[in-house]
Design a protein around this motif. Structure first.
Motif, mmCIF file in Angstrom:
data_model
loop_
_atom_site.group_PDB
_atom_site.id
_atom_site.type_symbol
_atom_site.label_atom_id
_atom_site.label_comp_id
_atom_site.label_asym_id
_atom_site.label_seq_id
_atom_site.Cartn_x
_atom_site.Cartn_y
_atom_site.Cartn_z
ATOM 1 N N TYR A 45 55.289 12.766 55.704
ATOM 2 C CA TYR A 45 54.684 13.925 55.035
ATOM 3 C C TYR A 45 54.759 13.760 53.518
ATOM 4 O O TYR A 45 53.781 14.002 52.802
ATOM 5 C CB TYR A 45 55.407 15.195 55.478
ATOM 6 C CG TYR A 45 54.962 16.452 54.762
ATOM 7 C CD1 TYR A 45 53.735 17.043 55.049
ATOM 8 C CD2 TYR A 45 55.780 17.048 53.799
ATOM 9 C CE1 TYR A 45 53.330 18.202 54.389
ATOM 10 C CE2 TYR A 45 55.387 18.198 53.141
ATOM 11 C CZ TYR A 45 54.160 18.772 53.441
ATOM 12 O OH TYR A 45 53.756 19.917 52.786
ATOM 13 N N ASN A 46 55.913 13.331 53.019
ATOM 14 C CA ASN A 46 56.053 13.114 51.577
ATOM 15 C C ASN A 46 55.129 11.992 51.092
ATOM 16 O O ASN A 46 54.583 12.047 49.985
ATOM 17 C CB ASN A 46 57.503 12.775 51.237
ATOM 18 C CG ASN A 46 58.421 13.978 51.356
ATOM 19 O OD1 ASN A 46 57.975 15.122 51.272
ATOM 20 N ND2 ASN A 46 59.705 13.735 51.564
ATOM 21 N N THR A 47 54.958 10.978 51.930
ATOM 22 C CA THR A 47 54.072 9.873 51.559
ATOM 23 C C THR A 47 52.632 10.343 51.431
ATOM 24 O O THR A 47 51.934 10.002 50.466
ATOM 25 C CB THR A 47 54.157 8.741 52.600
ATOM 26 O OG1 THR A 47 55.494 8.241 52.648
ATOM 27 C CG2 THR A 47 53.204 7.606 52.246
ATOM 28 N N ILE A 48 52.183 11.137 52.381
ATOM 29 C CA ILE A 48 50.788 11.586 52.330
ATOM 30 C C ILE A 48 50.571 12.564 51.177
ATOM 31 O O ILE A 48 49.494 12.588 50.566
ATOM 32 C CB ILE A 48 50.356 12.184 53.691
ATOM 33 C CG1 ILE A 48 48.832 12.120 53.820
ATOM 34 C CG2 ILE A 48 50.836 13.600 53.874
ATOM 35 C CD1 ILE A 48 48.331 12.417 55.215
ATOM 36 N N LEU A 49 51.591 13.339 50.835
ATOM 37 C CA LEU A 49 51.495 14.184 49.638
ATOM 38 C C LEU A 49 51.340 13.319 48.391
ATOM 39 O O LEU A 49 50.518 13.599 47.510
ATOM 40 C CB LEU A 49 52.742 15.062 49.501
ATOM 41 C CG LEU A 49 52.874 16.295 50.390
ATOM 42 C CD1 LEU A 49 54.212 16.978 50.123
ATOM 43 C CD2 LEU A 49 51.728 17.273 50.159
ATOM 44 N N THR A 50 52.124 12.256 48.325
ATOM 45 C CA THR A 50 52.107 11.374 47.152
ATOM 46 C C THR A 50 50.746 10.724 46.954
ATOM 47 O O THR A 50 50.187 10.737 45.848
ATOM 48 C CB THR A 50 53.187 10.285 47.295
ATOM 49 O OG1 THR A 50 54.470 10.899 47.413
ATOM 50 C CG2 THR A 50 53.179 9.355 46.089
#
Length: 324
Positions: free
Chosen positions: A263-268
């Protein structure tokens, strides 16, 4: 493509770039198909991990179909015989309006939503999941197409066409091995014909025709390099968006399993694509970059809305991170 490149050098980088990326997509689709066969029994037995992998594979196929569908319509089917570059012929009458890749996209979409919705969740939650996972796929496709434009113009080196026969990248007389936009008017390059390119002189003003058919006299080629903001903008909008697009789709299986790191990766990467696209919109004044940036912004908002976020990251995992 032969009807475009001899007359409009703006297209010459599109062919090898599309050829390379199409090849990558086809390899991913082929490996994905093999993976689906390997996981078929696990899917039949109801394995959530296998279902997540199936979503990832079919999601890649759907985005691949989208990114190969549109170039067919733009480069193969579209009629540029009315300008802005004179001399281009209309597409052959026997060219199919239906891209061959259409069925890859359709079959992949069917698989994608089948894997996504193959549970006993209520209708409301299935609608929420459909919205957010559709958004991820659509934005990934748009970001990838923006990346194609970015790389295409970043690597546009006219010397390959008119100055030195069989010029290799390391022999490029201007700039570096990948781009030399500091020697050119980056936007003017997209509007000149091959005839003008063959006769262009440094510091000489030539007439260019804009999309609205107005004519302007500008210096296209410079004798000394001048910093060009298009260089870094196109680099990030091209290669940066490639990474963002692929990462969006590669994260699908993991956000389906509600992994916090995914999830954090896709936000980034969504923030990256939004920033790079808006930057190019400002530097290049092109509306297609505005569309890409706005779609990334919209996805970012949806990713943060709790009603959608609950299907992307485990709330318990999130609480543990906060407590730590």
């Amino acid at each position: 493509m032969e009807r475009l490149i001899p007359l409009d050098p703006d297209f010459y980088t599109a062919v090898p770039i599309l050829g390379a990326t199409f090849g990558i997509w086809m390899i991913l689709i082929t490996f994905g198909g093999a993976l689906l066969l390997v996981l078929a029994y696990s899917m039949y037995k109801g394995s959530l991990e296998a279902r997540a992998a199936g979503m990832g594979v079919t999601g890649i196929g759907a985005v691949a179909g989208m990114t190969m569908f549109i170039p067919w319509m733009v480069l193969i089917v579209s009629d540029y015989s009315q300008g802005p570059v004179p001399g281009i012929e209309a597409p052959p009458a026997d060219v199919s309006m239906t891209p061959p890749v259409l069925w890859i996209m359709v079959i992949s979409l069917i698989g994608y939503f089948t894997f996504l919705l193959a549970d006993k969740d209520n209708i409301k939650n299935k609608i929420y999941k459909t919205i957010i996972y559709t958004g991820i796929g659509v934005v990934a496709g748009m970001v990838f197409m923006n990346a194609q434009h970015g790389v295409r113009y970043f690597e546009f080196i006219p010397e390959y066409l008119n100055e030195t026969e069989n010029l290799e990248r390391y022999d490029n007389p201007l700039g570096n091995a990948y781009t030399n936009l500091d020697y050119y008017d980056a936007l003017g390059l997209t509007t000149i014909s091959q005839a003008q390119m063959d006769n262009i002189k440094a510091d000489e003003a030539i007439d260019i025709v804009h999309k609205d058919k107005t004519v302007e006299s500008i210096v296209i080629k410079k004798s000394t390099p001048t910093y060009n903001p298009n260089t870094i903008a196109l680099f990030l909008g091209g290669y940066g968006n490639y990474i963002a697009s692929y990462m969006m789709m590669f994260m699908v299986p993991f956000i389906f399993l509600r992994k916090r790191w995914a999830y954090n990766t896709i936000l980034t990467v969504t923030v990256l694509s939004m920033t790079a696209s808006y930057w190019n919109a400002i530097v290049r004044g092109s509306f297609e970059w505005v569309i890409g940036g706005t779609m990334s912004l919209g996805l970012l908002v949806f990713l943060l809305i709790p009603v959608f976020k609950q299907f992307l990251v485990d709330p318990v995992d999130a609480k543990e991170v906060i407590n730590e």
